[in-house]
Write a protein that holds these residues in place. Sequence first.
Motif, PDB file in Angstrom:
ATOM      1  N   ALA A 382      -1.687  -3.932  -0.373  1.00  0.00           N
ATOM      2  CA  ALA A 382      -1.169  -5.308  -0.852  1.00  0.00           C
ATOM      3  C   ALA A 382      -1.452  -6.479   0.028  1.00  0.00           C
ATOM      4  O   ALA A 382      -2.048  -7.742  -0.349  1.00  0.00           O
ATOM      5  N   GLU A 383      -1.427  -6.233   1.247  1.00  0.00           N
ATOM      6  CA  GLU A 383      -1.900  -7.136   2.457  1.00  0.00           C
ATOM      7  C   GLU A 383      -3.450  -7.309   2.234  1.00  0.00           C
ATOM      8  O   GLU A 383      -3.907  -8.603   2.677  1.00  0.00           O
ATOM      9  N   LEU A 384      -4.205  -6.376   2.259  1.00  0.00           N
ATOM     10  CA  LEU A 384      -5.493  -6.510   2.156  1.00  0.00           C
ATOM     11  C   LEU A 384      -6.039  -7.531   0.873  1.00  0.00           C
ATOM     12  O   LEU A 384      -7.025  -8.266   1.146  1.00  0.00           O
ATOM     13  N   ILE A 385      -5.393  -7.726  -0.179  1.00  0.00           N
ATOM     14  CA  ILE A 385      -5.804  -8.720  -1.100  1.00  0.00           C
ATOM     15  C   ILE A 385      -4.945  -9.780  -1.323  1.00  0.00           C
ATOM     16  O   ILE A 385      -4.916 -10.546  -2.426  1.00  0.00           O
ATOM     17  N   GLY A 386      -3.985  -9.689  -0.272  1.00  0.00           N
ATOM     18  CA  GLY A 386      -2.983 -11.295  -0.182  1.00  0.00           C
ATOM     19  C   GLY A 386      -1.998 -11.097  -1.478  1.00  0.00           C
ATOM     20  O   GLY A 386      -1.336 -12.113  -1.873  1.00  0.00           O
ATOM     21  N   ALA A 387      -1.647  -9.800  -1.724  1.00  0.00           N
ATOM     22  CA  ALA A 387      -0.678  -9.567  -2.732  1.00  0.00           C
ATOM     23  C   ALA A 387       0.892  -9.433  -2.437  1.00  0.00           C
ATOM     24  O   ALA A 387       0.788  -9.288  -0.983  1.00  0.00           O
ATOM     25  N   ARG A 388       1.736  -9.409  -3.039  1.00  0.00           N
ATOM     26  CA  ARG A 388       3.195  -9.232  -2.731  1.00  0.00           C
ATOM     27  C   ARG A 388       3.547  -7.996  -3.158  1.00  0.00           C
ATOM     28  O   ARG A 388       3.641  -7.878  -4.601  1.00  0.00           O
ATOM     29  N   LEU A 389       4.109  -7.049  -2.196  1.00  0.00           N
ATOM     30  CA  LEU A 389       4.817  -5.673  -2.828  1.00  0.00           C
ATOM     31  C   LEU A 389       6.152  -5.660  -2.499  1.00  0.00           C
ATOM     32  O   LEU A 389       6.587  -5.973  -1.500  1.00  0.00           O
ATOM     33  N   THR A 390       6.852  -5.504  -3.533  1.00  0.00           N
ATOM     34  CA  THR A 390       8.367  -5.548  -3.206  1.00  0.00           C
ATOM     35  C   THR A 390       8.940  -4.028  -3.886  1.00  0.00           C
ATOM     36  O   THR A 390       8.841  -3.522  -5.003  1.00  0.00           O
ATOM     37  N   SER A 391       9.577  -3.425  -2.672  1.00  0.00           N
ATOM     38  CA  SER A 391       9.992  -1.857  -3.117  1.00  0.00           C
ATOM     39  C   SER A 391      11.367  -1.915  -2.539  1.00  0.00           C
ATOM     40  O   SER A 391      11.599  -2.156  -1.457  1.00  0.00           O
ATOM     41  N   ALA A 392      12.234  -1.551  -3.688  1.00  0.00           N
ATOM     42  CA  ALA A 392      13.814  -1.669  -3.318  1.00  0.00           C
ATOM     43  C   ALA A 392      14.670  -0.767  -4.224  1.00  0.00           C
ATOM     44  O   ALA A 392      14.076  -0.454  -5.735  1.00  0.00           O
ATOM     45  N   PRO A 393      15.757  -0.157  -4.188  1.00  0.00           N
ATOM     46  CA  PRO A 393      16.562   0.270  -4.996  1.00  0.00           C
ATOM     47  C   PRO A 393      17.109  -0.605  -6.133  1.00  0.00           C
ATOM     48  O   PRO A 393      17.245  -1.737  -5.960  1.00  0.00           O
ATOM     49  N   THR A 394      17.263   0.032  -7.393  1.00  0.00           N
ATOM     50  CA  THR A 394      17.719  -0.722  -8.527  1.00  0.00           C
ATOM     51  C   THR A 394      19.233  -0.465  -8.483  1.00  0.00           C
ATOM     52  O   THR A 394      19.909   0.358  -7.739  1.00  0.00           O
ATOM     53  N   ASP A 395      19.818  -1.515  -9.329  1.00  0.00           N
ATOM     54  CA  ASP A 395      21.411  -1.615  -9.408  1.00  0.00           C
ATOM     55  C   ASP A 395      21.795  -0.197  -9.878  1.00  0.00           C
ATOM     56  O   ASP A 395      22.871   0.135  -9.716  1.00  0.00           O
ATOM     57  N   GLU A 396      20.901   0.373 -10.881  1.00  0.00           N
ATOM     58  CA  GLU A 396      21.549   1.678 -11.626  1.00  0.00           C
ATOM     59  C   GLU A 396      21.242   2.695 -10.733  1.00  0.00           C
ATOM     60  O   GLU A 396      21.501   4.068 -11.211  1.00  0.00           O
ATOM     61  N   GLY A 397      20.661   2.799  -9.349  1.00  0.00           N
ATOM     62  CA  GLY A 397      20.544   3.884  -8.411  1.00  0.00           C
ATOM     63  C   GLY A 397      18.931   4.519  -8.442  1.00  0.00           C
ATOM     64  O   GLY A 397      18.666   5.387  -7.972  1.00  0.00           O
ATOM     65  N   GLY A 398      18.238   3.536  -9.118  1.00  0.00           N
ATOM     66  CA  GLY A 398      16.840   3.891  -9.288  1.00  0.00           C
ATOM     67  C   GLY A 398      16.241   3.365  -8.270  1.00  0.00           C
ATOM     68  O   GLY A 398      16.546   3.199  -7.264  1.00  0.00           O
ATOM     69  N   TRP A 399      14.716   3.315  -8.602  1.00  0.00           N
ATOM     70  CA  TRP A 399      13.854   2.824  -7.439  1.00  0.00           C
ATOM     71  C   TRP A 399      12.669   1.938  -8.397  1.00  0.00           C
ATOM     72  O   TRP A 399      12.236   2.182  -9.509  1.00  0.00           O
ATOM     73  N   ARG A 400      12.493   0.658  -7.630  1.00  0.00           N
ATOM     74  CA  ARG A 400      11.637  -0.100  -8.424  1.00  0.00           C
ATOM     75  C   ARG A 400      10.244  -0.622  -7.350  1.00  0.00           C
ATOM     76  O   ARG A 400      10.678  -1.149  -6.265  1.00  0.00           O
ATOM     77  N   ASN A 401       9.093  -0.298  -7.795  1.00  0.00           N
ATOM     78  CA  ASN A 401       8.023  -0.931  -7.031  1.00  0.00           C
ATOM     79  C   ASN A 401       7.427  -2.231  -7.710  1.00  0.00           C
ATOM     80  O   ASN A 401       7.041  -1.795  -8.894  1.00  0.00           O
ATOM     81  N   ARG A 402       7.173  -3.298  -7.179  1.00  0.00           N
ATOM     82  CA  ARG A 402       6.648  -4.314  -7.888  1.00  0.00           C
ATOM     83  C   ARG A 402       5.499  -5.041  -7.152  1.00  0.00           C
ATOM     84  O   ARG A 402       5.678  -5.525  -6.015  1.00  0.00           O
ATOM     85  N   LEU A 403       4.205  -5.018  -7.800  1.00  0.00           N
ATOM     86  CA  LEU A 403       2.981  -5.730  -7.251  1.00  0.00           C
ATOM     87  C   LEU A 403       2.722  -7.017  -7.932  1.00  0.00           C
ATOM     88  O   LEU A 403       2.533  -6.821  -8.985  1.00  0.00           O
ATOM     89  N   THR A 404       2.719  -7.910  -7.073  1.00  0.00           N
ATOM     90  CA  THR A 404       2.286  -9.085  -7.711  1.00  0.00           C
ATOM     91  C   THR A 404       0.944  -9.645  -7.067  1.00  0.00           C
ATOM     92  O   THR A 404       0.864 -10.081  -5.881  1.00  0.00           O
TER      93      THR A 404
END
Length: 433
Positions: A382-404
Amino acid sequence: MTSPARPAPLAARLRSALPPVLVLAGAVGYLGVVPWVDELHAVPGRIPPWVHVALVVLQAVALLVRSRYPVVVFGVVVALDLVILGSTGGELGLGSFGVILATYALARREDRRTVVAALVTGAAATTIVGGIAMAFGSSEEPLILVFAAVARIVLQYVLPAGVAEYARGRERLLSAIEDQARMAENERRISVQNDLRAERTALARELHDIAGHHLSGIIVSAQAASALVERDPERARAMLQTVQSDARTTLVDLRRTVGLLRSDDADVQRGGDGSTLGPATTPTISAIPELVEAARSRGQHVAYTVTGEPRVLGPLAETAAYRTVQESLANAARHAPGAVCRVAVRFEVDAIELTVTNAASSQRPASPSRDGYGLWGMRERAELIGARLTSAPTDEGGWRNRLTIPDEHRPDEHRPDEHRPDEHRPDQHRSDS
């Protein structure tokens, strides 16, 4: 064994002893020609020639230590020359050669301020003593005396100091060139090391992405096949075939990646069975549906949606997007087995957003390691291409990775043949847990 190293010190000692020997030779020569040259008998003063020769010999002895004590030697040699000038009406220049050598040694080894001070003092003393001696003891015309005094200063002080300064400048230039070459070599070595480190990091990231994804699928499929052996042998057999297929795919991908370490002259890489592997293709966003189908074949419950008008990005951005989805699905298989995953790709006007979300697992909590190599690799991409990566747990107890991924291009800037609407029609597939 040690004889080849001896000539260098011996040559240095000979070079150091040569100037005093020349001064001494001049003194001996003067003593030898005095009885035969009438002009030397006319030199003013009543001091016998051997006294002047003795003073020059003292100059030669002092010059032996000119490298260690240049200021002291310069002072001694000039003082002896002043005695010769004062006792001969300023007409005998027998001590001038010693002064020239002492001036050169001084200017070569001392700092500029010390050199200037010593030369000014010596020139002033020579001018005063020589001028007074010639005024009272010489019968030459005043104009000739002035010219002789100026010539003596230039010859004994100015010229040797100029030659020494030129030599020091050449030494500094050569030293600067050597330092520059050494620094360039160090920079080149550091650059090569950095390039190697970057290549190794990229290779390690690729190996992790490939092996981690496929091996996770193999483990999940093997576990599912073990559970189905008794109650559903046919499905277990199918799962084992999937394991074999994934293992072959992993082996091929690893061979292709390891092939990057070999000769750059090879156009293709060959497998252990002699088959031509060729260079591995660059992962793209259009291949994400294949990742989803492969995950489903291993028993994962994956839903896939695409919104917006698909378009092609640069190769680095395409690879980063593909690897992020791949690693996210592998993490979900490892840390949340049996949980429903959702892969969403959104093509917006100025960005592309990829989101992989897994629900909480009923078998074990969703707790992917924040310090693992997979998440680290995703952040690096993500840093190499200037993107933004967000990795965090969800409210339901799962996990989410979001790359913009930011994208300055507009959909209408791409040619129609670059679109793949058949592969990315907005839809949503779900598999039951």
